[in-house]
Design a protein around this motif. Structure first.
Motif, PDB file in Angstrom:
ATOM      1  N   GLU A 139       0.833  -1.206   0.000  1.00  9.46           N
ATOM      2  CA  GLU A 139       0.000   0.000   0.000  1.00  9.46           C
ATOM      3  C   GLU A 139       0.869   1.257   0.000  1.00  9.46           C
ATOM      4  OE1 GLU A 139      -3.317   0.326  -0.357  1.00  9.46           O
ATOM      5  OE2 GLU A 139      -3.349  -1.847  -0.661  1.00  9.46           O
ATOM      6  N   ALA A 140       1.985   1.223   0.708  1.00 18.95           N
ATOM      7  CA  ALA A 140       2.899   2.369   0.732  1.00 18.95           C
ATOM      8  C   ALA A 140       3.479   2.610  -0.668  1.00 18.95           C
ATOM      9  CB  ALA A 140       4.019   2.126   1.735  1.00 18.95           C
ATOM     10  N   LEU A 141       3.868   1.542  -1.346  1.00 16.96           N
ATOM     11  CA  LEU A 141       4.398   1.679  -2.705  1.00 16.96           C
ATOM     12  C   LEU A 141       3.314   2.167  -3.668  1.00 16.96           C
ATOM     13  CD1 LEU A 141       6.633  -1.510  -2.956  1.00 16.96           C
ATOM     14  CD2 LEU A 141       7.369   0.849  -2.625  1.00 16.96           C
ATOM     15  N   LYS A 142       2.087   1.675  -3.473  1.00 17.07           N
ATOM     16  CA  LYS A 142       0.973   2.095  -4.324  1.00 17.07           C
ATOM     17  C   LYS A 142       0.654   3.578  -4.090  1.00 17.07           C
ATOM     18  CE  LYS A 142      -3.071   0.079  -3.776  1.00 17.07           C
ATOM     19  NZ  LYS A 142      -4.198  -0.863  -3.836  1.00 17.07           N
ATOM     20  N   LEU A 143       0.725   4.020  -2.835  1.00 15.52           N
ATOM     21  CA  LEU A 143       0.501   5.427  -2.504  1.00 15.52           C
ATOM     22  C   LEU A 143       1.510   6.312  -3.228  1.00 15.52           C
ATOM     23  CD1 LEU A 143      -0.985   7.467  -0.547  1.00 15.52           C
ATOM     24  CD2 LEU A 143       0.944   7.088   0.992  1.00 15.52           C
ATOM     25  N   MET A 144       2.746   5.862  -3.269  1.00 13.83           N
ATOM     26  CA  MET A 144       3.797   6.618  -3.932  1.00 13.83           C
ATOM     27  C   MET A 144       3.531   6.716  -5.435  1.00 13.83           C
ATOM     28  SD  MET A 144       7.910   5.976  -3.948  1.00 13.83           S
ATOM     29  CE  MET A 144       7.872   4.538  -4.996  1.00 13.83           C
ATOM     30  N   SER A 145       3.158   5.602  -6.047  1.00 13.28           N
ATOM     31  CA  SER A 145       2.980   5.616  -7.502  1.00 13.28           C
ATOM     32  C   SER A 145       1.690   6.331  -7.923  1.00 13.28           C
ATOM     33  CB  SER A 145       2.999   4.191  -8.049  1.00 13.28           C
ATOM     34  OG  SER A 145       1.899   3.470  -7.566  1.00 13.28           O
ATOM     35  N   THR A 146       0.606   6.189  -7.179  1.00  6.82           N
ATOM     36  CA  THR A 146      -0.646   6.846  -7.582  1.00  6.82           C
ATOM     37  C   THR A 146      -0.578   8.359  -7.427  1.00  6.82           C
ATOM     38  OG1 THR A 146      -1.581   6.481  -5.378  1.00  6.82           O
ATOM     39  CG2 THR A 146      -2.138   4.875  -7.082  1.00  6.82           C
TER      40      THR A 146
ATOM     41  N   SER B 170       2.299  10.068  -7.561  1.00  5.78           N
ATOM     42  CA  SER B 170       3.537  10.498  -8.222  1.00  5.78           C
ATOM     43  C   SER B 170       4.460  11.217  -7.253  1.00  5.78           C
ATOM     44  CB  SER B 170       3.229  11.392  -9.429  1.00  5.78           C
ATOM     45  OG  SER B 170       2.443  10.694 -10.361  1.00  5.78           O
ATOM     46  N   TRP B 171       4.564  10.679  -6.048  1.00  6.04           N
ATOM     47  CA  TRP B 171       5.445  11.246  -5.040  1.00  6.04           C
ATOM     48  C   TRP B 171       6.842  10.650  -5.179  1.00  6.04           C
ATOM     49  CZ3 TRP B 171       1.880  10.474  -0.173  1.00  6.04           C
ATOM     50  CH2 TRP B 171       0.875  11.439  -0.181  1.00  6.04           C
ATOM     51  N   SER B 172       7.826  11.365  -4.697  1.00  8.82           N
ATOM     52  CA  SER B 172       9.192  10.853  -4.685  1.00  8.82           C
ATOM     53  C   SER B 172       9.355   9.892  -3.512  1.00  8.82           C
ATOM     54  CB  SER B 172      10.185  12.005  -4.545  1.00  8.82           C
ATOM     55  OG  SER B 172      10.046  12.602  -3.266  1.00  8.82           O
ATOM     56  N   LEU B 173      10.454   9.148  -3.528  1.00 11.60           N
ATOM     57  CA  LEU B 173      10.754   8.250  -2.407  1.00 11.60           C
ATOM     58  C   LEU B 173      10.861   9.043  -1.110  1.00 11.60           C
ATOM     59  CD1 LEU B 173      13.483   5.943  -3.966  1.00 11.60           C
ATOM     60  CD2 LEU B 173      11.291   5.196  -3.077  1.00 11.60           C
ATOM     61  N   SER B 174      11.534  10.169  -1.183  1.00 12.16           N
ATOM     62  CA  SER B 174      11.758  10.982   0.006  1.00 12.16           C
ATOM     63  C   SER B 174      10.447  11.506   0.581  1.00 12.16           C
ATOM     64  CB  SER B 174      12.695  12.140  -0.345  1.00 12.16           C
ATOM     65  OG  SER B 174      12.864  12.980   0.758  1.00 12.16           O
ATOM     66  N   HIS B 175       9.592  12.038  -0.273  1.00 15.33           N
ATOM     67  CA  HIS B 175       8.327  12.607   0.207  1.00 15.33           C
ATOM     68  C   HIS B 175       7.411  11.519   0.769  1.00 15.33           C
ATOM     69  CE1 HIS B 175       5.087  15.461   0.616  1.00 15.33           C
ATOM     70  NE2 HIS B 175       4.287  14.604   0.000  1.00 15.33           N
ATOM     71  N   THR B 176       7.325  10.395   0.079  1.00 14.97           N
ATOM     72  CA  THR B 176       6.490   9.299   0.558  1.00 14.97           C
ATOM     73  C   THR B 176       7.000   8.778   1.893  1.00 14.97           C
ATOM     74  OG1 THR B 176       6.124   8.671  -1.749  1.00 14.97           O
ATOM     75  CG2 THR B 176       5.450   7.090  -0.081  1.00 14.97           C
ATOM     76  N   SER B 177       8.310   8.647   2.033  1.00 14.51           N
ATOM     77  CA  SER B 177       8.891   8.201   3.298  1.00 14.51           C
ATOM     78  C   SER B 177       8.583   9.177   4.418  1.00 14.51           C
ATOM     79  CB  SER B 177      10.404   8.031   3.170  1.00 14.51           C
ATOM     80  OG  SER B 177      10.703   7.063   2.222  1.00 14.51           O
ATOM     81  N   ALA B 178       8.635  10.469   4.113  1.00 16.68           N
ATOM     82  CA  ALA B 178       8.329  11.489   5.115  1.00 16.68           C
ATOM     83  C   ALA B 178       6.860  11.417   5.520  1.00 16.68           C
ATOM     84  CB  ALA B 178       8.679  12.871   4.586  1.00 16.68           C
ATOM     85  N   VAL B 179       5.976  11.226   4.567  1.00 23.41           N
ATOM     86  CA  VAL B 179       4.548  11.122   4.866  1.00 23.41           C
ATOM     87  C   VAL B 179       4.263   9.896   5.728  1.00 23.41           C
ATOM     88  CG1 VAL B 179       2.281  10.691   3.817  1.00 23.41           C
ATOM     89  CG2 VAL B 179       3.795  12.425   2.847  1.00 23.41           C
ATOM     90  N   LEU B 180       4.971   8.810   5.449  1.00 24.94           N
ATOM     91  CA  LEU B 180       4.764   7.571   6.211  1.00 24.94           C
ATOM     92  C   LEU B 180       5.535   7.555   7.532  1.00 24.94           C
ATOM     93  CD1 LEU B 180       4.931   5.025   3.273  1.00 24.94           C
ATOM     94  CD2 LEU B 180       2.892   5.799   4.504  1.00 24.94           C
ATOM     95  N   ASN B 181       6.322   8.610   7.793  1.00 27.92           N
ATOM     96  CA  ASN B 181       7.090   8.736   9.034  1.00 27.92           C
ATOM     97  C   ASN B 181       8.142   7.633   9.172  1.00 27.92           C
ATOM     98  OD1 ASN B 181       7.876   9.894  11.432  1.00 27.92           O
ATOM     99  ND2 ASN B 181       6.188   9.052  12.624  1.00 27.92           N
ATOM    100  N   LEU B 182       8.781   7.312   8.049  1.00 27.34           N
ATOM    101  CA  LEU B 182       9.850   6.311   8.074  1.00 27.34           C
ATOM    102  C   LEU B 182      11.144   6.967   8.533  1.00 27.34           C
ATOM    103  CD1 LEU B 182       9.154   4.441   4.727  1.00 27.34           C
ATOM    104  CD2 LEU B 182       8.478   3.770   7.023  1.00 27.34           C
ATOM    105  N   ILE B 183      12.036   6.175   9.100  1.00 28.17           N
ATOM    106  CA  ILE B 183      13.286   6.706   9.632  1.00 28.17           C
ATOM    107  C   ILE B 183      14.170   7.258   8.511  1.00 28.17           C
ATOM    108  CG2 ILE B 183      15.400   6.035  10.822  1.00 28.17           C
ATOM    109  CD1 ILE B 183      13.621   4.154  12.493  1.00 28.17           C
ATOM    110  N   SER B 184      14.151   6.592   7.348  1.00 28.87           N
ATOM    111  CA  SER B 184      14.902   7.110   6.210  1.00 28.87           C
ATOM    112  C   SER B 184      14.192   6.722   4.923  1.00 28.87           C
ATOM    113  CB  SER B 184      16.339   6.572   6.198  1.00 28.87           C
ATOM    114  OG  SER B 184      16.409   5.359   5.527  1.00 28.87           O
TER     115      SER B 184
END
Length: 168
Positions: free
Chosen positions: A65-72, A74-88
């Motif tokens: 779902e996180a990968l699908k959120l990024m692709s639908t 059109s977010w970057s890896l960095s922005h999607t990670s920040a939205v998901l509150n990932l450490i990096s």
């Protein structure tokens, strides 16, 4: 253990958000300026809840779902990670690579660290009366070899003692 504590990340991110340069902070704390900008993005989105571990992202479906959120979106890896509150943002990159190579099964959670030890070989606890002739012969052979090793060790100890006496 994490390389940088949660408190340090939030402190440095707040310094950046208050107007300090990421290059200045990078030089001061010996951290990449890109990393500081990422931390600032996470703190800006999540505030005091930034960098809290996300155990809900351990399932393969949640990762998908996180990968699908990024692709639908059109977010970057960095922005999607920040939205998901990932450490990096590297975590999301690893998930994407695994998904591209192995499919959905590549997203499954893997335990980190050493594998548990194999259980020790158990010796049968049957009495000698219940054992077959072959098992008894194997046991006798093992005991003879063990006895020979012990005799050889005792012989070597005596030789060492004799040599020590000769040296005196």
């Amino acid at each position: 253990m994490a390389k940088y504590s949660r408190e340090l990340k939030i402190f440095i991110a707040n310094c950046y958000l208050s107007g300090e340069s990421s290059c200045f902070l990078a030089e001061k704390y010996s951290i990449a300026s890109k990393q500081i900008r990422y931390w600032a993005k996470v703190v800006a989105l999540h505030g005091d809840n930034a960098f809290v571990p996300t155990p809900h992202l351990r399932s393969a479906t949640a990762r998908f779902e996180a990968l699908k959120l990024m692709s639908t979106n059109s977010w970057s890896l960095s922005h999607t990670s920040a939205v998901l509150n990932l450490i990096s943002s590297g975590i999301l990159f690893v998930w994407l690579e695994r998904y591209n190579k192995q499919g959905f099964s590549g997203l499954e959670y893997r335990q980190r660290g050493k594998l548990p030890m194999k259980p020790p070989h158990t010796i049968s606890s049957r009495s000698d009366d219940e054992k077959s002739l072959e098992e008894l012969k194997e046991k006798i052979t093992y005991l003879r070899a063990e006895n020979a090793v012990l005799k050889k060790l005792e012989e070597l100890k005596q030789l060492n003692r004799q040599q020590a006496k000769k040296k005196r």
